[in-house]
Design an enzyme around this catalytic site. Structure first.
Site, PDB file in Angstrom:
ATOM      1  CG  HIS A 117      29.810  36.983  40.983  1.00 19.81           C
ATOM      2  ND1 HIS A 117      28.554  36.660  40.517  1.00 19.81           N
ATOM      3  CD2 HIS A 117      30.676  36.199  40.284  1.00 19.81           C
ATOM      4  CE1 HIS A 117      28.657  35.728  39.574  1.00 19.81           C
ATOM      5  NE2 HIS A 117      29.944  35.440  39.415  1.00 19.81           N
ATOM      6  CG  LEU A 118      35.227  34.212  42.486  1.00 21.61           C
ATOM      7  CD1 LEU A 118      36.045  33.844  41.255  1.00 21.61           C
ATOM      8  CD2 LEU A 118      35.540  33.255  43.622  1.00 21.61           C
ATOM      9  CG  HIS A 119      35.371  40.242  39.287  1.00 23.32           C
ATOM     10  ND1 HIS A 119      34.700  40.390  40.485  1.00 23.32           N
ATOM     11  CD2 HIS A 119      36.019  41.410  39.075  1.00 23.32           C
ATOM     12  CE1 HIS A 119      34.916  41.610  40.965  1.00 23.32           C
ATOM     13  NE2 HIS A 119      35.726  42.249  40.142  1.00 23.32           N
ATOM     14  CD1 TRP A 120      40.039  34.723  37.106  1.00 22.59           C
ATOM     15  CD2 TRP A 120      41.916  35.797  37.679  1.00 22.59           C
ATOM     16  NE1 TRP A 120      40.834  33.849  37.813  1.00 22.59           N
ATOM     17  CE2 TRP A 120      41.982  34.478  38.172  1.00 22.59           C
ATOM     18  CE3 TRP A 120      42.986  36.679  37.914  1.00 22.59           C
ATOM     19  CZ2 TRP A 120      43.088  34.014  38.890  1.00 22.59           C
ATOM     20  CZ3 TRP A 120      44.076  36.220  38.619  1.00 22.59           C
ATOM     21  CH2 TRP A 120      44.115  34.896  39.104  1.00 22.59           C
ATOM     22  CG  HIS A 121      39.838  43.292  37.504  1.00 23.04           C
ATOM     23  ND1 HIS A 121      38.866  44.176  37.070  1.00 23.04           N
ATOM     24  CD2 HIS A 121      39.564  43.044  38.802  1.00 23.04           C
ATOM     25  CE1 HIS A 121      38.045  44.444  38.074  1.00 23.04           C
ATOM     26  NE2 HIS A 121      38.440  43.773  39.144  1.00 23.04           N
TER      27      HIS A 121
END
Ligand SMILES: [Zn+2]
Length: 161
Positions: A117-121
């Site tokens: 599940h792609l995500h920005w940090h």
């Protein structure tokens, strides 16, 4: 390269995979504060990282469960990008970081922990933070820090649903 010492991350690294599930999909279920969910938009969500590299470490993810960024429908990507922009601005207003690490890890070789599940940090940084990072050897201490940070950020993120 600076290396942030975050010993509490060992609790994450050592956790059995099946116990992790998908934290992004689970974020909207149950208690928001417990899930560290700051809120949602039509297609995105903003939450605190339970195993932060730094105080105020946020994650911005699409609500759609996908690891394929190029395949994300344009309106959902536009929403994600706008949510990222606003989350960055809001974090700046509350925590006043002197710098920010902004990034996305796609795939296991790139270091993605939650690779499905792609995500920005968004990792706020302060000059010298690698030196005065609190020495937290006991992972049980972290939830209190997290909830304090959550409570501090929540009013500023009122623009989220
Ligand atoms: Zn998911």
């Amino acid at each position: 390269m600076d290396v942030l010492w975050a010993p509490w991350r060992m609790a994450y690294i050592g956790a059995p995979k099946e116990e992790r599930g998908c934290i992004f999909c689970a974020a909207s279920e149950g208690d928001r504060r417990e899930r560290l969910l700051l809120g949602t938009t039509a297609h995105s969500l903003v939450m605190l990282n339970r195993y932060p590299y730094q105080n105020g470490h946020l994650m911005v993810a699409p609500r759609r469960h996908t690891s394929d960024l190029p395949a994300l429908p344009a309106p959902e990507h536009a929403d994600l990008a706008e949510t990222l922009r606003r989350a960055l601005a809001t974090l700046g207003e509350v925590l006043h970081p002197e710098g920010v690490n902004l990034g996305m890890n796609l795939g296991a070789p790139a270091g993605a922990g939650m690779r499905d599940h792609l995500h920005w940090h968004i990792v706020p940084r302060w000059v010298g933070d690698t030196n005065f990072m609190p020495v937290v050897g006991d992972v049980r201490v972290m939830p209190e820090h997290l909830l304090a940070t959550y409570d501090r950020l929540t009013p500023a993120f009122a623009w989220l649903a």
